[in-house]
Scaffold this motif. Structure first.
Motif, short mmCIF file in Angstrom:
data_model
loop_
_atom_site.label_atom_id
_atom_site.label_comp_id
_atom_site.label_asym_id
_atom_site.label_seq_id
_atom_site.Cartn_x
_atom_site.Cartn_y
_atom_site.Cartn_z
N THR A 91 0.83 -1.21 0.00
CA THR A 91 0.00 0.00 0.00
C THR A 91 0.86 1.26 0.00
O THR A 91 0.55 2.24 -0.69
N ALA A 92 1.95 1.23 0.75
CA ALA A 92 2.85 2.38 0.77
C ALA A 92 3.45 2.62 -0.61
O ALA A 92 3.57 3.76 -1.06
N ASP A 93 3.80 1.54 -1.32
CA ASP A 93 4.33 1.68 -2.67
C ASP A 93 3.28 2.25 -3.62
O ASP A 93 3.60 3.02 -4.53
N GLY A 94 2.02 1.83 -3.40
CA GLY A 94 0.97 2.30 -4.28
C GLY A 94 0.54 3.73 -4.02
O GLY A 94 0.27 4.49 -4.95
N LEU A 95 0.50 4.11 -2.75
CA LEU A 95 0.00 5.44 -2.39
C LEU A 95 1.09 6.50 -2.32
O LEU A 95 0.80 7.69 -2.43
N PRO A 97 4.52 7.22 -4.05
CA PRO A 97 5.01 8.00 -5.19
C PRO A 97 3.86 8.56 -6.03
O PRO A 97 2.76 8.03 -6.01
N LEU A 98 4.17 9.61 -6.77
CA LEU A 98 3.14 10.23 -7.61
C LEU A 98 2.96 9.39 -8.88
O LEU A 98 3.83 9.36 -9.75
N ARG A 99 1.84 8.70 -8.97
CA ARG A 99 1.53 7.90 -10.16
C ARG A 99 0.01 7.78 -10.28
O ARG A 99 -0.72 8.00 -9.32
N GLY A 100 -0.46 7.42 -11.46
CA GLY A 100 -1.88 7.29 -11.70
C GLY A 100 -2.48 6.08 -11.01
O GLY A 100 -1.76 5.20 -10.52
N ARG A 101 -3.82 5.99 -11.04
CA ARG A 101 -4.53 4.92 -10.34
C ARG A 101 -4.16 3.54 -10.88
O ARG A 101 -3.84 2.63 -10.12
N GLU A 102 -4.21 3.37 -12.18
CA GLU A 102 -3.93 2.06 -12.76
C GLU A 102 -2.50 1.63 -12.48
O GLU A 102 -2.24 0.46 -12.18
N LYS A 103 -1.56 2.55 -12.58
CA LYS A 103 -0.16 2.23 -12.29
C LYS A 103 0.02 1.87 -10.83
O LYS A 103 0.77 0.94 -10.49
N ALA A 104 -0.64 2.62 -9.94
CA ALA A 104 -0.53 2.34 -8.50
C ALA A 104 -1.04 0.94 -8.18
O ALA A 104 -0.42 0.20 -7.42
N VAL A 113 8.80 -5.42 -3.47
CA VAL A 113 8.52 -4.25 -2.62
C VAL A 113 9.52 -3.17 -2.95
O VAL A 113 10.73 -3.41 -2.99
N GLY A 114 9.03 -1.97 -3.20
CA GLY A 114 9.90 -0.86 -3.56
C GLY A 114 10.46 -0.14 -2.34
O GLY A 114 10.13 -0.46 -1.19
N PRO A 115 11.33 0.84 -2.56
CA PRO A 115 11.96 1.57 -1.46
C PRO A 115 10.95 2.22 -0.51
O PRO A 115 11.15 2.21 0.70
N PHE A 116 9.91 2.81 -1.07
CA PHE A 116 8.92 3.47 -0.22
C PHE A 116 8.25 2.46 0.71
O PHE A 116 8.01 2.73 1.89
N GLY A 117 7.95 1.27 0.18
CA GLY A 117 7.34 0.23 0.99
C GLY A 117 8.28 -0.26 2.08
O GLY A 117 7.86 -0.50 3.21
N VAL A 118 9.55 -0.43 1.74
CA VAL A 118 10.53 -0.91 2.72
C VAL A 118 10.68 0.08 3.87
O VAL A 118 10.67 -0.29 5.05
N SER A 230 -9.63 6.87 3.58
CA SER A 230 -10.01 7.98 2.70
C SER A 230 -8.97 8.20 1.61
O SER A 230 -9.31 8.45 0.44
N ARG A 231 -7.70 8.09 1.98
CA ARG A 231 -6.62 8.24 1.01
C ARG A 231 -6.68 7.14 -0.05
O ARG A 231 -6.55 7.41 -1.26
N ALA A 232 -6.90 5.91 0.37
CA ALA A 232 -6.96 4.78 -0.55
C ALA A 232 -8.17 4.90 -1.47
O ALA A 232 -8.08 4.61 -2.67
N ARG A 233 -9.27 5.32 -0.92
CA ARG A 233 -10.48 5.46 -1.73
C ARG A 233 -10.28 6.52 -2.81
O ARG A 233 -10.70 6.34 -3.96
N ALA A 234 -9.64 7.62 -2.45
CA ALA A 234 -9.42 8.69 -3.42
C ALA A 234 -8.38 8.32 -4.47
O ALA A 234 -8.53 8.64 -5.65
#
Length: 264
Positions: A91-95, A97-104, A113-118, A230-234
């Motif tokens: 979820t941290a990796d998805g939410l 970095p700045l990326r679109g919904r489909e990419k997230a 797992v990416g750096p943000f997730g780690v 709320s963040r995930a929903r948006a």
């Protein structure tokens, strides 16, 4: 006896069995469905939190509060197969970095797992251990651990309310959608708050102050899960299994943090 075209009748223990089968590493017969996973998640949290609290308290007495805290958090990770921690990292990796919904969503479905997730995973675990280590030095502070694990599962159960949007491609989200009634969730939340207050009055030396502190910690923990929801929903268009796990871990960490501050 049901006909071959009719589903087998659900026994009283079916829901809890489904919840323990999916949410823990305990040897429970494979779940036939996911209908009972979220409604009975708080019961799973109570059992897991109770076991972890015993280990943490015993190790804290035998060695040190830090050792007890590390082992308590490790027991929770082991008993849940790291499932919720994996969800937190994804979820941290998805939410993050700045990326679109489909990419997230694609990033969250990937196995790595990416750096943000780690970073998020490590910092969350450190926060849980640090707060629990402090709580183990407070009279009755160990009670915050089972309270935090139950509160975390109440937060997860919230995603099963009717009308909660499901992220695209989430099979688990679709399976548990609408399985939790508002009355059931309210009862679970009220029971958690009551248990926190009564438990603090029974085992803590601070009496009413400790009871109010734990109740406030539960409220703060649930508020943090709502912010993440709320963040995930948006950002994602709804929730999925990873977001459910992340909500649980964030709620547990924030509840322990609030308890450490308020019970000091």
């Amino acid at each position: 006896m049901s006909s071959p075209d009719q589903p087998a009748p659900r026994r009283p223990w079916t829901g809890p069995a489904e919840s323990f089968a999916l949410l823990t590493s305990l040897r429970v017969p494979a779940a036939a469905s996911a209908r009972g996973v979220l409604p009975w998640a708080p019961l799973v949290g109570l059992v897991l939190g109770g076991v972890a609290a015993v280990v943490a308290w015993a190790a804290g007495r035998a060695a040190s509060p830090l050792v007890g805290a590390v082992l308590g958090v490790a027991v929770l990770a082991g008993l849940t197969r790291g499932l919720h921690l994996d969800g937190l990292a994804d979820t941290a990796d998805g939410l993050g970095p700045l990326r679109g919904r489909e990419k997230a969503l694609a990033v969250m479905r990937a196995g790595d797992v990416g750096p943000f997730g780690v970073v998020t995973l490590v910092l969350t675990l450190l926060l849980q251990v640090a707060c629990l280590a402090h709580l183990l030095t407070v009279d009755g502070g160990w009670l915050a651990l089972p309270i935090a694990t139950v509160t975390a599962r109440v937060a997860m159960a919230r995603t099963g309310l009717p009308g909660v949007p499901i992220a695209a491609g989430s099979s688990l989200g679709q399976a548990v959608a609408g399985t939790v009634s508002r009355g059931w969730l309210a009862g679970a939340a009220l029971s958690t708050v009551t248990a926190a207050a009564v438990g603090a009055l029974l085992v803590g030396a601070e009496g009413v102050a400790a009871a109010l502190g734990l109740v406030a910690a539960v409220a703060v923990g649930l508020a943090s899960s709502e912010a993440l929801f709320s963040r995930a929903r948006a950002r994602l268009g709804g929730v999925n299994g990873d977001v459910m796990g992340a909500m649980g871990e964030v709620t547990a960490a924030v509840t322990l943090l609030a308890a450490a501050v308020l019970l000091s």
